[in-house]
Design an enzyme around this catalytic site. Structure first.
Site: not given
Length: 298
Positions: A110, A250
């Protein structure tokens, strides 16, 4: 700070948060940048990770779910022992599907995706910052294998699912780690620092059945000191879990070789306009080069 994000149906959404404003002050002002160096140190992330691994940190979970409107029906129903236990939560069975067609190139996670053409000199531009594949990998010979291909940059925000998978069946190499600092991966930082060649990161090569050799890299970020991958050289399957990040935003970067994958048209158009596109683990983001099937959004 307000940015535009697109979904796969073509809907544009203005996004921005208090976190974006704070990071804008941190990276966009001289005083703020004086604080960046100590905050980006791996030791700070290790300290944060220790705190978020404590049982007491589990009290943050309900507030985080409410403030980010996280659809918990998508995730396995378990009792979380710490905030990091929640952050690395697993999906409920059937909550995501991985496109089964062998010619379809899928998203490993995702996130918010931009796709950049890697030129024949092995470089690409993210906003106003030019990156070379060599600086990203610290390996000139390996970088040359991706000349003329594509760099797929999947940026994960704090509310995204933080586990990621392999994009195809194949044989995976051992993980290679590159030490570095831990800047935020928010786009505001990229205007000041070449974050993807400064941050700590690790990667592997996947010799795939349908897309030549694919490189998949995980990039740590501020307060994300841990990239936890399943080790070992072995055969893997499309959709098999590769690993996960601990707390924070991230990035997963995928490099594909020349004439291996054709990215979906909407992703290329939005990237050219400076817009990130929301994608989900397992959905189509491209097709095998030379396949007659149209790409999504073309």
């Amino acid at each position: 700070m307000v940015r535009l994000t697109a979904d796969r149906r073509g809907k544009l959404e203005k996004t921005g948060s208090m976190q974006d404003c704070l990071l804008g002050l941190l990276y966009g002002t001289k005083a703020g940048r004086m604080l960046v160096k100590p905050l980006a140190a791996p030791q700070i992330s290790k300290m944060g990770a220790w705190l978020l691994d404590t049982r007491a940190s589990s009290c943050l979970v309900p507030l985080f779910i409410r403030s980010h409107s996280i659809p918990m029906e998508d995730f396995a129903k378990v009792r979380y022992r710490s905030f990091n236990d929640f952050f690395t939560r697993k999906l409920a069975e059937g909550a995501r599907g991985v496109a089964p067609e062998p010619e379809v190139f899928v998203s490993p996670c995702d996130g918010r995706l931009c796709v950049y053409k890697v030129d024949e000199a092995c470089s690409f531009v993210v906003k106003h910052t030019r990156y070379t594949v060599e600086s990203l990998l610290k390996n000139r010979r390996l970088a040359g294998r991706f000349a003329g291909g594509y760099a797929w940059v999947f940026r994960l925000c704090v509310d995204d699912y933080h586990r990621y998978c392999y994009v195809d069946d194949g044989v995976v190499s051992k993980q290679r780690r590159i030490a570095g600092v831990l800047h935020t991966v928010n786009p505001v930082a990229n205007d000041v620092y070449p974050i993807y060649k400064e941050n700590a990161r690790e990667y592997c090569l996947l010799k795939t059945e349908h897309f030549k050799t694919v490189l998949q890299m995980e990039v740590g970020a501020m307060f994300v000191g841990r990239i936890e991958n399943v080790p070992g050289e072995r055969a893997v399957r499309r959709g098999e879990e590769k690993g996960h990040f601990a707390f924070g935003g991230s990035t997963v970067i995928v490099l594909t070789q020349k004439k291996a994958v054709l990215p979906d048209g909407d992703l290329l158009r939005y990237t050219k306009s400076g817009v990130e596109t929301k994608v989900r683990l397992g959905e189509q983001v491209g097709i095998q080069w030379g396949d007659r099937k149209k790409t999504a959004g073309s």
